[in-house]
Design a protein around this motif. Sequence first.
Motif, short mmCIF file in Angstrom:
data_model
loop_
_atom_site.label_atom_id
_atom_site.label_comp_id
_atom_site.label_asym_id
_atom_site.label_seq_id
_atom_site.Cartn_x
_atom_site.Cartn_y
_atom_site.Cartn_z
N ILE A 92 0.84 -1.20 0.00
CA ILE A 92 0.00 0.00 0.00
C ILE A 92 0.88 1.25 0.00
O ILE A 92 1.82 1.36 0.77
CB ILE A 92 -0.93 0.03 1.23
N TYR A 121 2.15 1.47 -8.89
CA TYR A 121 1.81 0.14 -9.39
C TYR A 121 2.97 -0.46 -10.17
O TYR A 121 3.27 -1.64 -10.04
CB TYR A 121 0.57 0.20 -10.28
N GLN A 127 -0.48 -2.89 -4.48
CA GLN A 127 -1.78 -3.44 -4.79
C GLN A 127 -2.89 -2.45 -4.47
O GLN A 127 -4.03 -2.61 -4.88
CB GLN A 127 -2.01 -4.78 -4.06
N LYS A 128 -2.54 -1.38 -3.73
CA LYS A 128 -3.52 -0.37 -3.34
C LYS A 128 -2.82 0.96 -3.10
O LYS A 128 -1.69 0.99 -2.61
CB LYS A 128 -4.23 -0.81 -2.06
N LEU A 174 -7.72 0.26 -5.70
CA LEU A 174 -7.06 -1.03 -5.88
C LEU A 174 -6.47 -1.12 -7.28
O LEU A 174 -7.05 -0.59 -8.25
CB LEU A 174 -8.06 -2.18 -5.68
N ARG A 175 -5.36 -1.79 -7.39
CA ARG A 175 -4.68 -1.92 -8.69
C ARG A 175 -5.61 -2.47 -9.75
O ARG A 175 -5.65 -1.96 -10.86
CB ARG A 175 -3.46 -2.82 -8.51
N GLU A 176 -6.40 -3.49 -9.41
CA GLU A 176 -7.27 -4.10 -10.43
C GLU A 176 -8.38 -3.16 -10.89
O GLU A 176 -8.96 -3.35 -11.95
CB GLU A 176 -7.85 -5.43 -9.95
N ASP A 177 -8.65 -2.11 -10.12
CA ASP A 177 -9.67 -1.13 -10.53
C ASP A 177 -9.15 -0.21 -11.63
O ASP A 177 -9.94 0.52 -12.22
CB ASP A 177 -10.12 -0.29 -9.33
#
Length: 179
Positions: A92, A121, A127-128, A174-177
């Motif tokens: 984070i 990232y 990851q956040k 979040l990274r995936e967002d």
Amino acid sequence: MFYRQLDRHIQLRLSVPHFADELFQLTEKNRDYLKRWLPWLDSIKKPEDTRHFIDLQRHRFSKGLALHETIFYRGRIAGVLGYNLLDHANGIGHIGYWMGEEYTGKGIMTRAVKDLVMMGYHYWDLQKVEIRCGVENIRSRAIPERLGFTEEGTLRRVEKFYDQYRDLVVYGLLREDTE
């Protein structure tokens, strides 16, 4: 020297002591404006205080704990931003920022924060990313909201602000967002 050119007018540079005098002058010029939101202004009384802070941030950067960047707009220092804390154990990054009032409303900080998020990232495999803003600081809160951060809640009385405590709104991305 480390720098990132975001467009023909906006450049982010790793903060170095050479910037201390101009950064102090920006702080001094905006002291009343910034004091509404930032609790540390009373500790910055002369250019040497700014230089000491930059030295501390460079040391923290060398240890992989933080990153402090100076924002240049049309060749002048406009503000700063960075990862105040890189929590590698949890992946984070905690972002903080401020800008001189005369530079607000131009999209500079939104572009700079977006770039910083992507750096986190890419370079630190975060990851956040988290941003905390004063509940009443609408302009500061608008930045994570524009960038698609999720408002995760309000932490009550977590920032000592002169003779009182303030609540902070927590935003997370979040990274995936972003993928």
